[in-house]
Each structure stands twice: as C-alpha cells, then as structure tokens.
Design an enzyme around this catalytic site. Structure first.
Site, mmCIF file in Angstrom:
data_model
loop_
_atom_site.group_PDB
_atom_site.id
_atom_site.type_symbol
_atom_site.label_atom_id
_atom_site.label_comp_id
_atom_site.label_asym_id
_atom_site.label_seq_id
_atom_site.Cartn_x
_atom_site.Cartn_y
_atom_site.Cartn_z
ATOM 1 N N PRO A 1 19.942 2.148 -11.252
ATOM 2 C CA PRO A 1 19.154 2.637 -12.240
ATOM 3 C C PRO A 1 18.262 3.730 -11.659
ATOM 4 C CG PRO A 1 18.569 0.389 -11.669
ATOM 5 C CD PRO A 1 19.871 0.687 -10.926
ATOM 6 N N GLN B 1 19.190 -1.428 -18.257
ATOM 7 C CA GLN B 1 18.235 -2.146 -17.376
ATOM 8 C C GLN B 1 16.740 -2.101 -18.481
ATOM 9 O OE1 GLN B 1 15.394 -0.084 -14.367
ATOM 10 N NE2 GLN B 1 16.546 -1.714 -13.360
ATOM 11 N N TYR C 1 6.514 -3.187 -11.606
ATOM 12 C CA TYR C 1 6.550 -3.383 -12.869
ATOM 13 C C TYR C 1 6.311 -4.802 -13.501
ATOM 14 C CZ TYR C 1 7.861 1.332 -12.543
ATOM 15 O OH TYR C 1 7.800 2.703 -12.165
#
Length: 358
Positions: free
Chosen positions: A25, A100, A180
């Site tokens: 990604p 994702q 994250y």
C-alpha cells in the site's frame, strides 16, 4: 531465486494469486476532495495488476479517520461504488486486490476532518508537523477516546470492510502499522490509559485484536489481513517491548484463520522477522529491509523469500515500474521514482512511467 519461486501460485484467503510478488500500500493522494476514486486511480491499479496481490493505498473508514488531503474513503455507499472501477480493472487483468482500512488517530490536522478533533488512545500529540493544503502545521493534541468512541471505531472498521467487499475487493487489510491508530494503542508514550485498553501488554494489544475480530465477523476471517511494522519509530512510536507485544498479539490472532499477515521489516531486525514467521501459521507477507540500504528489487524478492516469506511486498519499486514483475524476472533495469510526484498532482509521475521495451 528462480522464476519457479516467483511464479508459484498461492492460496491467499479466498483467492489464489498467480505469483509471490505483492504491491504494498502506498498513499498517492489522487482521490477527490470527498474521498471518491477517480478514473486515473483505476488506470494506475490496472497498470500494476501483474502483481500477484495488490493492497490499496490507505483508505479512511470515517471522516474522523482521515489524516491527509485527497485520500480515498470507504465510509459511504458512493465511495464504495467509486472503488468498483478499480476492482474491475484489476480483476480484468487477472490480479487480486485488498483494500487497506485506515484510521490516522492522532495524526493529521482537524482541517482534514471537516473540523473534527483527532481521536487517539490518550491526549498525547505526535511529535513534529503534518501536511495540509495550506502547508505544514504542528500535530494537534488529540481527544482521548472514551470506551464508546473505541467501540464506535471498531464498528466503523467492520462497516467499511462490508462496503469494500460489496465493491468487489477480494479482502481487506487493517492498517496496524506506521504509527497510526492501532499502533498508537501499542505505544506506551501514546497510550497512557489505565483501563482495559491500555496499561499492560494485554490491554495495549486489545484494540488491534478487537478490530481484526470485528472485521472478521463482518466479512469472514478468510477475507481479512493485518499489516504491522514492529519496532518502527515513525511518528513518535516507541513500543519499548516489541517482542512481548507482538508475540502476545499473534498468539491471540494466529488461530483465527486470517488471509495473511503483512510485516514491514525494520533494518537490522531480521531476528524479529524470524520470530514472527515462527509464530504465524498462515500466509506471511514481508516487506523486507534486512539492511538500511535498499536492495535492487530482484535481490529484495530473493532475500524475502529466502527468509521464509510466502509473498514479498514492495512499494516504491511498483510506483515507478508498472511492469515490475517482468523486470524482476529479468533482473532489471528499473525506472527510478520521482519523489516530487508521490503525493497529489496529475498523471505525471503517476501513470506515465514507461514499460520495459522488448
């Protein structure tokens, strides 16, 4: 590595992929302001469908989950339908694609969220600055999530997973890496909670475990995957007890039947990679970084497969080489990516990298 190694098919979740090379990604910031996928994005993924497996750029699961400009969403029916042109393009070329699922947590300015404050485990700002259309600004101090906020966020992951499958994706991936929201729960400095979502190892892994199980309940474990970046220090992450955290996490998740585990290796941590490989009984995808200096793509793939990975995921090499599988099989040559075009912009540095001649 032999061509036989690279081109061996593999069952991944509900899909059999044609080769052992994945496209990792990569955020490209080419969506519309309201998170819709564009025709250019569909062309971008179609060009790279020679990958055995594609995992899309990070895709926010709610407005509050967004951290950066013009990133795609998956929290309403219109966004999901806009993704269909991507899944159809990749499937038309014989590829497989996972979406994702992303929540930025404490990262990103409120202007990215329609004025909504960031939600995070605790009221601890990420160090440094974040990008907005008006330039760099200091990372804000987030609101500490209540128990109800956490449970609502878990439901958003599940709802987004359902929307992704309805749009034709082969599966979804929880973005549990790169500092994250899920990794913020793992980090002692970002998570100073003393309730069941913090404190000891069991509390700090709980959010990731519960998120994966919520996604699996929504769409099936065989369509769910997890990306992690153990021992990373990006965005102020300091896990302190990485081996203990991930051993406990994988012990919880390993028996649930997920499609694959996707690991971003940190330089010099090959021993940790081996430990994780031993703990994970299913498909193991590795983004290899044995040393600080990157290897040429064909050497990186050989290194990853020889380390025990079932599939090797590469990032920037795919960005500049839509026909990367073919180039790796030949041992190069490779286009060099233009860093000035990574995020946002038009087709330059996005759709115009030339294929290999001959």
């Amino acid at each position: 590595m032999t061509d036989t190694d690279l081109f061996r098919p593999l069952k991944v979740g509900v899909t059999t992929i044609a080769n052992r090379l994945a496209m990792a990604p990569m955020t490209r910031s080419r969506a519309t302001a309201d998170g819709l996928v564009t025709d250019a994005m569909a062309t971008y993924y179609r060009q790279r469908a020679g990958a055995g497996l594609i995992v899309t750029e990070a895709t926010q699961t709610s407005l509050r989950a967004q951290s950066y400009p013009t990133t795609p969403g998956i929290h309403n029916a219109e966004q999901a339908e806009s993704w269909r042109r991507v899944t159809e393009a990749v499937h038309d070329e014989g590829g497989a694609i996972y979406l994702q699922l992303f929540h930025g947590g404490r990262t990103g300015d409120p202007s990215m969220r329609g004025g909504l404050d960031a939600h995070a485990p605790s009221e601890v700002a990420a160090p440094g600055q974040t990008y907005t259309p008006d330039g760099l600004v200091d990372n804000p101090v987030p609101q500490a999530m209540t128990g109800d906020d956490i449970r609502a966020t878990l439901r958003e992951f599940a709802d987004a997973a359902r929307l992704a499958i309805s749009a034709g994706f082969d599966g979804v991936q929880l973005h549990g890496a790169n500092g994250y929201l899920p990794q913020q729960f793992l980090c002692r400095q970002a998570n100073v909670r003393t309730d069941e979502w913090g404190g000891d190892t069991r509390g700090r892994i709980r959010f990731t475990v519960e998120a994966m199980r919520a996604i699996a309940e929504a769409v099936g474990a065989e369509r769910a995957s997890l990306r992690i970046s153990p021992a990373t220090t990006v965005q102020g992450i300091d896990e302190a007890d990485t081996e203990e955290l991930y051993s406990a996490m994988l012990a919880e998740l390993a028996g649930d039947g997920y499609a694959f585990l996707d690991v971003i290796e940190q330089p010099g941590r090959r021993e940790l990679t081996a430990q994780l490989r031993e703990l994970w009984p299913g498909v193991f995808v590795l983004n290899p970084h044995r040393d600080a200096e990157p290897l040429p793509p064909h050497e990186a793939v050989a290194d990853g497969l020889s380390s025990g990975a079932d599939v090797v995921a590469l990032g920037a090499a795919w960005l500049a080489n839509p026909d990367l599988l073919r180039r790796i099989a030949r041992g190069g040559p490779y286009n060099e990516p233009d860093g000035s075009t990574y995020y946002g912009g038009d087709e330059r540095g996005y759709l115009d990298y030339p294929p290999l001649e001959g």
